[in-house]
Design an enzyme around this catalytic site. Structure first.
Site, short mmCIF file in Angstrom:
data_model
loop_
_atom_site.label_atom_id
_atom_site.label_comp_id
_atom_site.label_asym_id
_atom_site.label_seq_id
_atom_site.Cartn_x
_atom_site.Cartn_y
_atom_site.Cartn_z
N CYS A 71 -10.92 -2.77 0.88
CA CYS A 71 -9.99 -3.22 1.92
C CYS A 71 -10.03 -2.19 3.05
CB CYS A 71 -8.58 -3.29 1.34
SG CYS A 71 -8.06 -1.67 0.73
N HIS A 97 -8.62 4.58 -6.43
CA HIS A 97 -8.82 4.53 -7.88
C HIS A 97 -10.18 3.93 -8.22
CE1 HIS A 97 -4.23 4.83 -8.72
NE2 HIS A 97 -4.81 6.01 -8.66
N HIS A 137 -2.75 6.17 -1.60
CA HIS A 137 -1.53 5.62 -2.22
C HIS A 137 -0.26 6.16 -1.62
CE1 HIS A 137 -4.88 6.12 -5.12
NE2 HIS A 137 -4.67 4.84 -5.28
N CYS A 147 -2.56 4.66 3.21
CA CYS A 147 -2.83 3.40 3.90
C CYS A 147 -1.68 3.09 4.85
CB CYS A 147 -2.99 2.27 2.89
SG CYS A 147 -3.18 0.67 3.70
N GLU A 206 1.60 5.16 -5.81
CA GLU A 206 2.26 4.58 -4.63
C GLU A 206 3.78 4.51 -4.84
OE1 GLU A 206 0.88 0.69 -3.25
OE2 GLU A 206 2.84 0.40 -2.31
N CYS A 228 0.27 -6.34 0.26
CA CYS A 228 -0.61 -6.25 1.42
C CYS A 228 -1.56 -7.44 1.49
CB CYS A 228 -1.38 -4.94 1.41
SG CYS A 228 -2.71 -4.94 0.23
N SER A 262 -6.16 0.97 -11.49
CA SER A 262 -6.10 0.30 -10.19
C SER A 262 -5.16 -0.90 -10.29
CB SER A 262 -7.51 -0.16 -9.77
OG SER A 262 -7.42 -1.14 -8.77
N SER A 291 -10.56 -1.16 -4.46
CA SER A 291 -11.18 0.16 -4.41
C SER A 291 -12.60 0.17 -4.99
CB SER A 291 -10.28 1.18 -5.13
OG SER A 291 -9.70 0.63 -6.27
S1 SF4 Z 1 -2.10 -1.23 0.63
FE1 SF4 Z 1 -3.74 -0.55 -0.75
S2 SF4 Z 1 -4.87 -2.42 -1.27
FE2 SF4 Z 1 -3.60 -2.89 0.52
S3 SF4 Z 1 -4.89 -2.52 2.34
FE3 SF4 Z 1 -3.80 -0.63 1.90
S4 SF4 Z 1 -5.16 0.57 0.55
FE4 SF4 Z 1 -5.86 -1.55 0.54
#
Ligand code: SF4
Length: 326
Positions: free
Chosen positions: A30, A59, A92, A114, A144, A213, A241, A285
């Site tokens: 992603c 992960h 995370h 992220c 996270e 997300c 993950s 991931s």
């Molecule tokens: S929250 Fe996690 S899975 Fe979603 S876009 Fe961000 S890194 Fe990727």
């Protein structure tokens, strides 16, 4: 008499009946994972090796090993980072105290959290400022969750993992409440939990949609589109993950057998016995090279006809931190 001899070839060679291979799209990396990996790579270019990374940047063992080879050193806590060394925080997210401690030690730190996780961090702060207690829907122990719960003072946020947890909550009537969610949850489970929260606490406020997300929900939708046609669905991802584990659950909930694998060499040829249609996807991931590795491995075991089933196109890109753009 040949007729009485065991047919060694038939016993040892895998079945070669054709296999329909349905590959889900979107799958794999992603925008948040792409960005996190690029941050570590650019940090190594800028500062030189070694660059420390607090927690697995994403992960995935293959990704982590690749970055180790380039000069990253992975640690679990900040006190394992020597004075003067640059450090990157994983995708995370981290509790607020971590960058504070890094700053206090004068470390050069880069935040690979992220941006969609950072958005939840800001929402948590705002809800607490507004005097609300937060009910955070997530999985205990996931980095996270630790990072998001660590954005607000202890006692200002409670973790909710299941609908049963909602029934066990007790707050005085009229207590101002808000809910937030982890980004990598099951869309269906979370909708049930949020519905239970709203039913139990009509005054609760929350985001318009859950904070799951785009990448997590798109990968789950893509699995839903193929799982009904598959006899088995393979998910490439790590056991820690969250979004990959959810993909296995989505398939299983549709009655399709599913296996989480990290690499192609984990595939047991016996799994493919009686399988006419095999589904394949990868968590956010897991890099595409591992998907191709699995396709090659399956191709050694059976003749395959490969089809990609695309449910949506993704164009999301996140900016790098300012320190890496100068
Ligand atoms: S929250 Fe996690 S899975 Fe979603 S876009 Fe961000 S890194 Fe990727």
């Amino acid at each position: 008499m040949n007729a009485s001899l065991p047919d060694i070839a038939a016993e040892t060679a895998p079945s070669k009946s054709p296999l329909r291979l349905l590959i889900a799209a979107p799958r794999g990396f992603c925008a948040g994972v792409d960005r996190a990996i690029e941050i570590v790579e650019r940090a190594i270019e800028r500062y030189g090796a070694p660059v420390y990374v607090r927690h697995e940047i994403v992960h995935n063992r293959f990704v982590v090993d690749g970055l180790k080879a380039k000069g990253a050193i992975f640690v679990e806590e900040l006190d394992q980072v020597p004075d003067g060394a640059p450090v990157v925080f994983s995708a995370h997210g981290v509790p607020k105290v971590v960058p504070q401690d890094a700053t206090a030690r004068g470390l050069d730190w880069l935040d690979a959290t992220c941006p969609l996780v950072s958005k939840v961090h800001r929402q948590a702060e705002r809800q607490v400022e507004a005097g609300r207690h937060i009910l955070f829907v997530g999985h205990k122990g996931h980095p996270e969750v630790i990072g998001t719960m660590g954005q607000v003072p202890e006692g200002a946020i409670s973790l909710v993992e299941t609908v049963e947890d909602v029934a066990r909550l007790s707050f005085a009537e009229g207590t101002p409440l808000a809910f937030l969610t982890q980004t990598t949850l099951s869309v269906d489970d979370t909708a049930e939990i949020v519905a239970a929260l709203r039913a139990r606490f009509p005054q609760i406020v929350g985001p318009k949609a859950e904070d799951i997300c785009y990448a997590t929900s798109n990968r789950q939708e893509a699995v839903k589109a193929i799982a009904g046609e598959c006899d088995l669905l393979l998910v490439i991802g790590a056991p820690n993950s969250s979004n990959s584990l959810r993909l296995v659950e989505v398939a299983e909930r549709m009655g399709t057998r599913s296996r989480l694998i990290q690499r192609a060499n984990e595939i047991d040829p016996a799994w493919l016995e009686g399988v006419n249609t095999l589904g394949l996807t990868a968590g956010a991931s897991a890099p595409e090279v591992l998907v191709r590795e699995v396709v090659a491995k399956v191709g050694e075991l059976r003749s395959i006809s490969e089809e990609t089933v695309t449910t949506t196109e993704e164009k999301m890109v996140f900016k790098l931190p300012r320190q890496l753009l100068d």
